[in-house]
Design a protein around this motif. Structure first.
Motif, PDB file in Angstrom:
ATOM      1  N   LYS A  13       0.853  -1.185   0.000  1.00 18.45           N
ATOM      2  CA  LYS A  13       0.000   0.000   0.000  1.00 18.45           C
ATOM      3  C   LYS A  13       0.893   1.241   0.000  1.00 18.45           C
ATOM      4  CE  LYS A  13      -4.030  -2.046   0.773  1.00 18.45           C
ATOM      5  NZ  LYS A  13      -5.254  -1.810   0.080  1.00 18.45           N
ATOM      6  N   LEU A  14       0.364   2.352  -0.504  1.00 22.44           N
ATOM      7  CA  LEU A  14       1.117   3.588  -0.646  1.00 22.44           C
ATOM      8  C   LEU A  14       0.675   4.607   0.410  1.00 22.44           C
ATOM      9  CD1 LEU A  14       3.198   4.973  -2.539  1.00 22.44           C
ATOM     10  CD2 LEU A  14       1.256   5.883  -3.811  1.00 22.44           C
ATOM     11  N   TYR A  15       1.643   5.296   1.018  1.00 17.89           N
ATOM     12  CA  TYR A  15       1.310   6.310   2.013  1.00 17.89           C
ATOM     13  C   TYR A  15       2.222   7.520   1.874  1.00 17.89           C
ATOM     14  CZ  TYR A  15       5.461   5.495   4.854  1.00 17.89           C
ATOM     15  OH  TYR A  15       6.755   5.428   5.290  1.00 17.89           O
ATOM     16  N   ILE A  16       1.779   8.623   2.475  1.00 22.53           N
ATOM     17  CA  ILE A  16       2.614   9.800   2.664  1.00 22.53           C
ATOM     18  C   ILE A  16       2.678  10.062   4.160  1.00 22.53           C
ATOM     19  CG2 ILE A  16       2.152  10.780   0.393  1.00 22.53           C
ATOM     20  CD1 ILE A  16       0.239  12.763   1.718  1.00 22.53           C
ATOM     21  N   ASP A  17       3.753  10.682   4.599  1.00 25.32           N
ATOM     22  CA  ASP A  17       3.958  10.974   6.018  1.00 25.32           C
ATOM     23  C   ASP A  17       4.093  12.485   6.174  1.00 25.32           C
ATOM     24  OD1 ASP A  17       4.597  10.960   8.706  1.00 25.32           O
ATOM     25  OD2 ASP A  17       6.307   9.599   8.499  1.00 25.32           O
ATOM     26  N   ILE A  18       3.169  13.090   6.917  1.00 23.86           N
ATOM     27  CA  ILE A  18       3.248  14.530   7.169  1.00 23.86           C
ATOM     28  C   ILE A  18       3.564  14.754   8.644  1.00 23.86           C
ATOM     29  CG2 ILE A  18       1.776  15.145   5.230  1.00 23.86           C
ATOM     30  CD1 ILE A  18      -0.530  15.504   7.172  1.00 23.86           C
ATOM     31  N   PHE A  19       4.197  15.871   8.945  1.00 22.44           N
ATOM     32  CA  PHE A  19       4.726  16.109  10.295  1.00 22.44           C
ATOM     33  C   PHE A  19       5.570  14.895  10.689  1.00 22.44           C
ATOM     34  CE2 PHE A  19       0.420  17.983  10.050  1.00 22.44           C
ATOM     35  CZ  PHE A  19       0.751  19.318  10.086  1.00 22.44           C
ATOM     36  N   ALA A  20       6.462  14.511   9.793  1.00 24.21           N
ATOM     37  CA  ALA A  20       7.161  13.225   9.871  1.00 24.21           C
ATOM     38  C   ALA A  20       8.220  13.140  10.955  1.00 24.21           C
ATOM     39  CB  ALA A  20       7.796  12.913   8.514  1.00 24.21           C
ATOM     40  N   GLY A  21       8.700  14.275  11.436  1.00 21.11           N
ATOM     41  CA  GLY A  21       9.768  14.227  12.437  1.00 21.11           C
ATOM     42  C   GLY A  21      10.969  13.474  11.892  1.00 21.11           C
ATOM     43  N   CYS A  22      11.549  12.627  12.713  1.00 23.43           N
ATOM     44  CA  CYS A  22      12.714  11.828  12.305  1.00 23.43           C
ATOM     45  C   CYS A  22      12.318  10.561  11.561  1.00 23.43           C
ATOM     46  CB  CYS A  22      13.545  11.459  13.525  1.00 23.43           C
ATOM     47  SG  CYS A  22      14.290  12.889  14.330  1.00 23.43           S
ATOM     48  N   GLY A  23      11.027  10.329  11.397  1.00 30.13           N
ATOM     49  CA  GLY A  23      10.574   9.194  10.600  1.00 30.13           C
ATOM     50  C   GLY A  23      10.121   7.976  11.384  1.00 30.13           C
ATOM     51  N   ILE A  41       6.872  14.863   4.733  1.00 27.69           N
ATOM     52  CA  ILE A  41       6.962  16.307   4.926  1.00 27.69           C
ATOM     53  C   ILE A  41       7.358  16.575   6.374  1.00 27.69           C
ATOM     54  CG2 ILE A  41       5.715  18.505   4.878  1.00 27.69           C
ATOM     55  CD1 ILE A  41       6.020  17.193   2.113  1.00 27.69           C
ATOM     56  N   GLU A  42       8.454  17.285   6.547  1.00 22.78           N
ATOM     57  CA  GLU A  42       8.923  17.681   7.878  1.00 22.78           C
ATOM     58  C   GLU A  42       9.552  19.056   7.782  1.00 22.78           C
ATOM     59  OE1 GLU A  42       9.912  18.551  11.455  1.00 22.78           O
ATOM     60  OE2 GLU A  42       8.628  16.845  11.041  1.00 22.78           O
ATOM     61  N   LYS A  43       9.167  19.947   8.667  1.00 21.87           N
ATOM     62  CA  LYS A  43       9.651  21.326   8.656  1.00 21.87           C
ATOM     63  C   LYS A  43      11.081  21.463   9.188  1.00 21.87           C
ATOM     64  CE  LYS A  43       8.238  25.897  10.262  1.00 21.87           C
ATOM     65  NZ  LYS A  43       7.195  26.644  10.967  1.00 21.87           N
ATOM     66  N   SER A  44      11.409  20.731  10.231  1.00 22.81           N
ATOM     67  CA  SER A  44      12.715  20.867  10.875  1.00 22.81           C
ATOM     68  C   SER A  44      13.832  20.293   9.996  1.00 22.81           C
ATOM     69  CB  SER A  44      12.723  20.136  12.219  1.00 22.81           C
ATOM     70  OG  SER A  44      14.045  19.959  12.686  1.00 22.81           O
ATOM     71  N   PRO A  45      14.839  21.101   9.662  1.00 20.73           N
ATOM     72  CA  PRO A  45      15.956  20.580   8.868  1.00 20.73           C
ATOM     73  C   PRO A  45      16.688  19.429   9.557  1.00 20.73           C
ATOM     74  CG  PRO A  45      16.063  22.983   8.995  1.00 20.73           C
ATOM     75  CD  PRO A  45      14.986  22.533   9.938  1.00 20.73           C
ATOM     76  N   GLY A  99       2.281  12.807  12.562  1.00 18.77           N
ATOM     77  CA  GLY A  99       2.445  13.037  13.984  1.00 18.77           C
ATOM     78  C   GLY A  99       2.508  14.515  14.261  1.00 18.77           C
ATOM     79  N   PRO A 100       1.375  15.234  14.117  1.00 18.80           N
ATOM     80  CA  PRO A 100       1.435  16.675  14.326  1.00 18.80           C
ATOM     81  C   PRO A 100       1.832  17.011  15.765  1.00 18.80           C
ATOM     82  CG  PRO A 100      -0.836  15.950  14.110  1.00 18.80           C
ATOM     83  CD  PRO A 100       0.025  14.769  13.824  1.00 18.80           C
TER      84      PRO A 100
END
Length: 101
Positions: A13-23, A41-45, A99-100
């Protein structure tokens, strides 16, 4: 044994991860063997760099689209800049993990 054989035969199955943090969520989905990531998608470099090392460079887990640069992003900027591309994903993504804060 039947359950294990069922999952082996089944397509990932296919997914996207938002607010992903370190994964962390992506790592769990990867370890299940039942999921393939499209992008995260993760904001923190710093957090994205860890996710990138563990799940993009080391393990071939994500099938990253060409239209999205493989770097840290703010979710609002992704929605604004890539709304047409995101709409094109409708019906093909099975799960939106996140994981918002």
């Amino acid at each position: 044994m039947y359950i294990k054989e069922f999952y082996i035969m089944k397509e990932k199955k296919l997914y996207i991860d938002i607010f992903a943090g370190c994964g962390g969520l992506s790592l769990g989905l990867y370890n299940s063997g039942m999921w393939e990531g499209l992008f995260a998608i993760e904001k923190s470099p710093d957090a994205f760099q860890t996710l990138q090392y563990n799940l993009i460079k080391t393990k071939p887990h994500f099938n990253w689209p060409e239209w999205l640069p493989e770097k840290n992003h703010d979710i609002n900027e992704v929605i604004d800049k890539y709304s047409n591309e995101l709409i094109q994903l409708r019906g093909s993504v099975d799960l939106v993990a996140g994981g918002p804060p």
